[in-house]
Design a protein around this motif. Structure first.
Motif, PDB file in Angstrom:
ATOM      1  N   THR A  29      27.659  44.318  52.178  1.00 18.59           N
ATOM      2  CA  THR A  29      27.327  43.805  53.512  1.00 18.59           C
ATOM      3  C   THR A  29      26.191  42.801  53.435  1.00 18.59           C
ATOM      4  O   THR A  29      26.225  41.747  54.086  1.00 18.59           O
ATOM      5  CB  THR A  29      26.946  44.956  54.453  1.00 18.59           C
ATOM      6  OG1 THR A  29      28.053  45.855  54.582  1.00 18.59           O
ATOM      7  CG2 THR A  29      26.570  44.425  55.826  1.00 18.59           C
ATOM      8  N   LEU A  85      26.448  38.987  54.627  1.00 22.02           N
ATOM      9  CA  LEU A  85      25.540  38.457  55.656  1.00 22.02           C
ATOM     10  C   LEU A  85      24.746  37.268  55.125  1.00 22.02           C
ATOM     11  O   LEU A  85      24.479  36.310  55.859  1.00 22.02           O
ATOM     12  CB  LEU A  85      24.590  39.548  56.134  1.00 22.02           C
ATOM     13  CG  LEU A  85      25.202  40.671  56.987  1.00 22.02           C
ATOM     14  CD1 LEU A  85      24.166  41.742  57.275  1.00 22.02           C
ATOM     15  CD2 LEU A  85      25.765  40.111  58.293  1.00 22.02           C
ATOM     16  N   ARG A  96      18.250  37.618  59.001  1.00 23.08           N
ATOM     17  CA  ARG A  96      19.678  37.651  59.334  1.00 23.08           C
ATOM     18  C   ARG A  96      20.533  38.075  58.142  1.00 23.08           C
ATOM     19  O   ARG A  96      21.547  38.752  58.318  1.00 23.08           O
ATOM     20  CB  ARG A  96      20.147  36.273  59.812  1.00 23.08           C
ATOM     21  CG  ARG A  96      19.566  35.809  61.121  1.00 23.08           C
ATOM     22  CD  ARG A  96      20.457  34.748  61.764  1.00 23.08           C
ATOM     23  NE  ARG A  96      20.771  33.670  60.835  1.00 23.08           N
ATOM     24  CZ  ARG A  96      20.113  32.510  60.774  1.00 23.08           C
ATOM     25  NH1 ARG A  96      19.091  32.303  61.589  1.00 23.08           N
ATOM     26  NH2 ARG A  96      20.456  31.566  59.924  1.00 23.08           N
TER      27      ARG A  96
END
Length: 274
Positions: free
Chosen positions: A153, A157, A112
């Motif tokens: 990013t 995340l 993830r």
């Protein structure tokens, strides 16, 4: 009650179990794809960086020769480049190897918190290496910006994943207190100074910090190559330093799970010292 009536719940249970098994199989296949792409991306990026940045396969000159050719107001000393890139590739090699091991391959920070973004990071950096070698500086700058965005990013995340795991851990502690479940000892937040931190979080924090420095440097190289007025280059340098300072303070003052982050600001300080 007829036999057909009693068989309906059994068929429903069987269908539910089958759907659940299919879901787990699909997630497992997706995870293995991510693990494989991470390995391939790292090796491709490493080969491209060596062949282009060191051996000069792209354009006939090394990155060091190009840096000497296009000196800017914010170009660090050559030795600073060697140390930091060696550290980045070393720890990302550790990550690439660790994330295929059973202990880490399904870790939330891998699946993830990184997902397919590391592969895109490798593609963006390889594109930059090739374009920079051929002195296609506008395209190289676009690739550098894309590289920075992919790394930011990943950091974002990972923070989200850490926050989710912290919330889950708090919920689990409540259930443990009420003897509802037993607590899992796995550290899915990869908190400092655990092994998971050095393998799954540190490689991307150090990379993002250096690319945050390299992006305005790439813009300055572009301006120098176009023989732009040095006053513009000076203002780019001043604005870049101010933006980097703001990013570093934001990371140091974060109160969210997984914060504060000291690695990114430390790398920026290292680059500025050069």
């Amino acid at each position: 009650m007829s036999a057909s009536t009693t068989s309906q719940p059994r068929n429903a249970d069987a269908s539910t179990k089958s759907a659940s098994a299919d879901g787990r199989s699909s997630r497992c296949n997706s995870n293995r794809i991510i693990n494989t792409l991470n390995i391939f991306g790292y090796l491709f990026n490493l080969a491209t960086a060596y062949l282009g940045g060191v051996a000069g396969w792209f354009g006939g000159v090394s990155n060091q020769e190009l840096s000497d050719k296009y000196q800017t107001l914010i170009t660090p000393a050559a030795i600073y480049f060697g140390y930091i890139w060696g550290l980045i590739f070393l720890f990302q090699g550790f990550f690439a190897a660790a994330q295929i091991l059973p202990r880490f391959r399904d870790h939330p920070l891998v699946q993830r918190g990184i997902g397919y973004w590391y592969f895109m990071t490798c593609l963006a950096q390889s594109a930059w290496t090739i374009c920079f070698g051929y002195e296609m500086f506008i395209t190289a700058f676009v690739a550098m910006v894309a590289l920075l965005l992919t790394l930011l990013t990943i950091l974002n995340l990972q923070w989200r994943s850490i926050d989710q795991e912290e919330r889950k851990k708090k919920s689990d502690r409540f259930l443990v207190a009420n003897n509802a479940i037993s607590l899992d000892d796995d550290d899915f937040t990869a908190s400092f100074p655990s092994l998971a931190y050095w393998l799954l979080r540190f490689p991307f924090a150090i990379h993002a910090g250096w690319i945050a420095i390299a992006t305005p440097l790439m813009l300055s190289v572009l301006l120098v190559s176009k023989i732009i007025d040095t006053q513009i280059e000076l203002w780019v340098a001043v604005i870049s330093v101010a933006m980097l300072f703001g990013m570093c303070m934001g990371l140091l003052l974060r109160q969210d799970s997984g914060a504060p982050s000291y690695v990114f600001p430390a790398v920026v300080a290292y680059g500025c010292a050069g």
